[in-house]
Design a protein around this motif. Structure first.
Motif, short mmCIF file in Angstrom:
data_model
loop_
_atom_site.label_atom_id
_atom_site.label_comp_id
_atom_site.label_asym_id
_atom_site.label_seq_id
_atom_site.Cartn_x
_atom_site.Cartn_y
_atom_site.Cartn_z
N ALA A 161 0.84 -1.20 0.00
CA ALA A 161 0.00 0.00 0.00
C ALA A 161 0.88 1.25 0.00
CB ALA A 161 -0.93 0.00 1.20
N ALA A 162 1.96 1.23 0.76
CA ALA A 162 2.87 2.38 0.82
C ALA A 162 3.53 2.61 -0.53
CB ALA A 162 3.92 2.15 1.89
N GLN A 163 3.82 1.56 -1.23
CA GLN A 163 4.46 1.67 -2.54
C GLN A 163 3.53 2.35 -3.55
OE1 GLN A 163 5.46 -2.10 -4.28
NE2 GLN A 163 6.50 -1.18 -6.02
N PHE A 164 2.25 2.08 -3.43
CA PHE A 164 1.29 2.61 -4.39
C PHE A 164 0.54 3.83 -3.87
CE2 PHE A 164 1.98 -1.70 -5.87
CZ PHE A 164 2.27 -1.44 -7.19
N ALA A 165 1.11 4.54 -2.93
CA ALA A 165 0.51 5.77 -2.40
C ALA A 165 1.45 6.94 -2.69
CB ALA A 165 0.25 5.63 -0.91
N PHE B 238 1.04 9.98 -3.49
CA PHE B 238 0.68 11.32 -3.06
C PHE B 238 0.57 11.44 -1.54
CE2 PHE B 238 -0.87 11.00 -7.41
CZ PHE B 238 -0.15 12.04 -7.96
N ALA B 239 1.04 10.45 -0.83
CA ALA B 239 1.02 10.51 0.63
C ALA B 239 1.86 11.68 1.14
CB ALA B 239 1.52 9.20 1.22
N ALA B 240 2.84 12.11 0.36
CA ALA B 240 3.66 13.24 0.75
C ALA B 240 2.88 14.55 0.73
CB ALA B 240 4.87 13.36 -0.17
N LEU B 241 1.74 14.55 0.09
CA LEU B 241 0.94 15.76 -0.04
C LEU B 241 -0.15 15.86 1.02
CD1 LEU B 241 0.61 15.87 -3.92
CD2 LEU B 241 2.22 17.08 -2.48
N VAL B 242 0.03 15.16 2.14
CA VAL B 242 -0.95 15.24 3.22
C VAL B 242 -1.00 16.68 3.70
CG1 VAL B 242 -1.44 14.53 5.58
CG2 VAL B 242 -0.64 12.84 3.93
N GLY B 243 -2.19 17.23 3.78
CA GLY B 243 -2.36 18.62 4.20
C GLY B 243 -2.36 19.60 3.04
N PHE B 244 -1.99 19.13 1.86
CA PHE B 244 -1.93 20.00 0.69
C PHE B 244 -3.31 20.54 0.34
CE2 PHE B 244 -1.79 20.59 -4.00
CZ PHE B 244 -0.85 21.59 -4.03
N GLU B 245 -4.32 19.68 0.37
CA GLU B 245 -5.68 20.10 0.04
C GLU B 245 -6.17 21.17 1.02
OE1 GLU B 245 -10.12 18.20 -0.68
OE2 GLU B 245 -8.39 16.88 -0.52
N LYS B 246 -5.83 21.02 2.28
CA LYS B 246 -6.22 22.00 3.29
C LYS B 246 -5.58 23.37 2.99
CE LYS B 246 -6.78 22.00 8.28
NZ LYS B 246 -6.40 21.33 9.52
N ALA B 247 -4.32 23.36 2.59
CA ALA B 247 -3.62 24.60 2.25
C ALA B 247 -4.24 25.26 1.02
CB ALA B 247 -2.14 24.33 2.02
N ILE B 248 -4.61 24.46 0.03
CA ILE B 248 -5.25 24.98 -1.17
C ILE B 248 -6.59 25.61 -0.81
CG2 ILE B 248 -6.33 24.33 -3.37
CD1 ILE B 248 -3.31 24.41 -3.51
N ASP B 249 -7.37 24.93 0.02
CA ASP B 249 -8.67 25.47 0.44
C ASP B 249 -8.50 26.79 1.18
OD1 ASP B 249 -9.97 23.33 -0.72
OD2 ASP B 249 -10.21 22.24 1.17
#
Length: 70
Positions: free
Chosen positions: A30-34, A36-47
């Motif tokens: 699962a970690a290998q195929f994730a 965009f996990a590095a972008l956690v919080g990115f959506e919140k910043a965009i909002d």
């Protein structure tokens, strides 16, 4: 070509098991195929940024409406 016949030659072959590498755990897989996990919080910043621009946009147009109504 019929979809049912597309894999007729390989459908009954045994599943390959590597002897060179150990079986990967579900967690590791699962970690290998994730990617965009590095972008956690990115959506919140965009909002947050979008909210600031929306507020500015609304302030600007409410001011111009007052100018044109005068």
């Amino acid at each position: 070509m019929n979809a049912a016949n597309d894999y007729k030659d390989i459908i009954l072959l045994p599943h390959h098991v590597s002897y060179a590498r150990k079986h990967m755990s579900r967690h590791d897989r699962a970690a290998q195929f994730a990617p965009f996990a590095a972008l956690v919080g990115f959506e919140k910043a965009i909002d947050k940024s979008a909210g600031a621009y929306t507020d500015e946009f609304n302030r600007f147009f409410s001011t111009t409406d007052e100018i044109f109504e005068a």
